[in-house]
Design a protein around this motif. Structure first.
Motif, PDB file in Angstrom:
ATOM      1  N   MET A   1       0.827  -1.197   0.000  1.00  0.00           N
ATOM      2  CA  MET A   1       0.000   0.000   0.000  1.00  0.00           C
ATOM      3  C   MET A   1       0.870   1.259   0.000  1.00  0.00           C
ATOM      4  SD  MET A   1      -3.103   1.006   0.096  1.00  0.00           S
ATOM      5  CE  MET A   1      -4.280   2.082   0.753  1.00  0.00           C
ATOM      6  N   THR A   2       1.904   1.291   0.825  1.00  0.00           N
ATOM      7  CA  THR A   2       2.800   2.441   0.893  1.00  0.00           C
ATOM      8  C   THR A   2       3.543   2.626  -0.424  1.00  0.00           C
ATOM      9  OG1 THR A   2       3.061   2.106   3.259  1.00  0.00           O
ATOM     10  CG2 THR A   2       4.700   3.477   2.178  1.00  0.00           C
ATOM     11  N   ALA A   3       3.873   1.530  -1.087  1.00  0.00           N
ATOM     12  CA  ALA A   3       4.594   1.608  -2.357  1.00  0.00           C
ATOM     13  C   ALA A   3       3.760   2.312  -3.428  1.00  0.00           C
ATOM     14  CB  ALA A   3       4.986   0.206  -2.823  1.00  0.00           C
ATOM     15  N   VAL A   4       2.455   2.257  -3.340  1.00  0.00           N
ATOM     16  CA  VAL A   4       1.581   2.918  -4.292  1.00  0.00           C
ATOM     17  C   VAL A   4       1.304   4.357  -3.849  1.00  0.00           C
ATOM     18  CG1 VAL A   4      -0.745   2.907  -5.287  1.00  0.00           C
ATOM     19  CG2 VAL A   4       0.506   0.765  -5.019  1.00  0.00           C
ATOM     20  N   PHE A   5       1.056   4.543  -2.559  1.00  0.00           N
ATOM     21  CA  PHE A   5       0.677   5.852  -2.042  1.00  0.00           C
ATOM     22  C   PHE A   5       1.835   6.855  -2.074  1.00  0.00           C
ATOM     23  CE2 PHE A   5       0.173   8.843   1.499  1.00  0.00           C
ATOM     24  CZ  PHE A   5      -0.961   9.492   1.053  1.00  0.00           C
ATOM     25  N   ALA A   6       3.042   6.444  -1.757  1.00  0.00           N
ATOM     26  CA  ALA A   6       4.186   7.365  -1.669  1.00  0.00           C
ATOM     27  C   ALA A   6       4.459   8.095  -2.987  1.00  0.00           C
ATOM     28  CB  ALA A   6       5.425   6.633  -1.177  1.00  0.00           C
ATOM     29  N   PRO A   7       4.519   7.413  -4.142  1.00  0.00           N
ATOM     30  CA  PRO A   7       4.750   8.139  -5.393  1.00  0.00           C
ATOM     31  C   PRO A   7       3.608   9.104  -5.741  1.00  0.00           C
ATOM     32  CG  PRO A   7       5.169   5.804  -5.713  1.00  0.00           C
ATOM     33  CD  PRO A   7       4.558   5.961  -4.363  1.00  0.00           C
ATOM     34  N   ILE A   8       2.377   8.703  -5.460  1.00  0.00           N
ATOM     35  CA  ILE A   8       1.237   9.583  -5.740  1.00  0.00           C
ATOM     36  C   ILE A   8       1.306  10.818  -4.852  1.00  0.00           C
ATOM     37  CG2 ILE A   8      -1.283   9.784  -5.595  1.00  0.00           C
ATOM     38  CD1 ILE A   8      -1.382   6.792  -6.409  1.00  0.00           C
ATOM     39  N   ALA A   9       1.616  10.628  -3.593  1.00  0.00           N
ATOM     40  CA  ALA A   9       1.736  11.761  -2.668  1.00  0.00           C
ATOM     41  C   ALA A   9       2.879  12.673  -3.077  1.00  0.00           C
ATOM     42  CB  ALA A   9       1.943  11.251  -1.236  1.00  0.00           C
ATOM     43  N   THR A  10       3.978  12.118  -3.535  1.00  0.00           N
ATOM     44  CA  THR A  10       5.125  12.915  -3.966  1.00  0.00           C
ATOM     45  C   THR A  10       4.771  13.775  -5.174  1.00  0.00           C
ATOM     46  OG1 THR A  10       6.663  11.246  -3.114  1.00  0.00           O
ATOM     47  CG2 THR A  10       7.523  12.791  -4.754  1.00  0.00           C
ATOM     48  N   VAL A  11       4.101  13.183  -6.152  1.00  0.00           N
ATOM     49  CA  VAL A  11       3.689  13.942  -7.342  1.00  0.00           C
ATOM     50  C   VAL A  11       2.703  15.036  -6.947  1.00  0.00           C
ATOM     51  CG1 VAL A  11       2.412  13.796  -9.525  1.00  0.00           C
ATOM     52  CG2 VAL A  11       4.157  12.084  -8.982  1.00  0.00           C
ATOM     53  N   PHE A  12       1.762  14.701  -6.070  1.00  0.00           N
ATOM     54  CA  PHE A  12       0.789  15.690  -5.611  1.00  0.00           C
ATOM     55  C   PHE A  12       1.484  16.879  -4.962  1.00  0.00           C
ATOM     56  CE2 PHE A  12      -1.902  17.413  -2.222  1.00  0.00           C
ATOM     57  CZ  PHE A  12      -3.001  17.820  -2.967  1.00  0.00           C
ATOM     58  N   ILE A  13       2.431  16.612  -4.103  1.00  0.00           N
ATOM     59  CA  ILE A  13       3.154  17.689  -3.412  1.00  0.00           C
ATOM     60  C   ILE A  13       3.970  18.509  -4.405  1.00  0.00           C
ATOM     61  CG2 ILE A  13       5.022  18.143  -1.768  1.00  0.00           C
ATOM     62  CD1 ILE A  13       3.811  15.842  -0.072  1.00  0.00           C
ATOM     63  N   LEU A  14       4.623  17.865  -5.357  1.00  0.00           N
ATOM     64  CA  LEU A  14       5.405  18.598  -6.364  1.00  0.00           C
ATOM     65  C   LEU A  14       4.522  19.504  -7.218  1.00  0.00           C
ATOM     66  CD1 LEU A  14       7.926  15.865  -7.569  1.00  0.00           C
ATOM     67  CD2 LEU A  14       8.443  17.934  -6.261  1.00  0.00           C
ATOM     68  N   VAL A  15       3.338  19.028  -7.577  1.00  0.00           N
ATOM     69  CA  VAL A  15       2.432  19.812  -8.419  1.00  0.00           C
ATOM     70  C   VAL A  15       1.777  20.932  -7.616  1.00  0.00           C
ATOM     71  CG1 VAL A  15       0.247  19.688  -9.695  1.00  0.00           C
ATOM     72  CG2 VAL A  15       2.008  17.963 -10.069  1.00  0.00           C
TER      73      VAL A  15
END
Length: 133
Positions: A1-15
């Motif tokens: 679950m963390t492996a999927v959520f972490a990249p999405i959260a990172t992209v969200f924060i960058l955008v």
């Protein structure tokens, strides 16, 4: 679950980081406009007419610019020349430099006084906020 959520959260924060930054800049400009003293015999009697806008090329033109605009509507007993003198001396800081101030006048009303729209504008080159692309 963390492996999927972490990249999405990172992209969200960058955008979203540039969006949050520019929203904070717009809010700060709005507060500086309201903090600037009104001319004598002038009131901000139309607080619901305030317009606080952020976007791309609000002043028209081309290119990728982030623009900030704050408009307030005032009621005044002063002449347009007196209002021009008051705001001609104004130094309201924009997001990065001194903001530009424009004034728009309506004819004097039947009850006396006139409305004046004070527009404070600032702009800067695109700096990763997707709304200015």
């Amino acid at each position: 679950m963390t492996a999927v959520f972490a990249p999405i959260a990172t992209v969200f924060i960058l955008v979203m980081t540039p969006v949050w930054r520019d929203n904070a800049r717009l809010e700060a400009l709005y507060k500086r406009v309201l903090a600037y003293p009104l001319p004598p015999r002038t009131g901000d009697v139309f607080p619901v007419d305030r317009d606080v806008t952020f976007g791309k090329n609000l002043a028209k033109g081309s290119g990728a610019y982030c623009d900030y605009r704050v408009r307030i509507t005032l009621q005044t007993a002063l002449t347009p020349q007196e209002i021009h003198r008051h705001y001609g001396n104004a130094s309201i800081r924009g997001a990065e430099e001194k903001a530009m101030i424009s004034l728009f006048f309506e004819d004097e009303g039947p009850a006396g006084g006139r409305r004046v729209i004070v527009e404070v504008y600032d702009s800067h080159d695109w700096d990763w906020d997707w709304r200015c692309m």
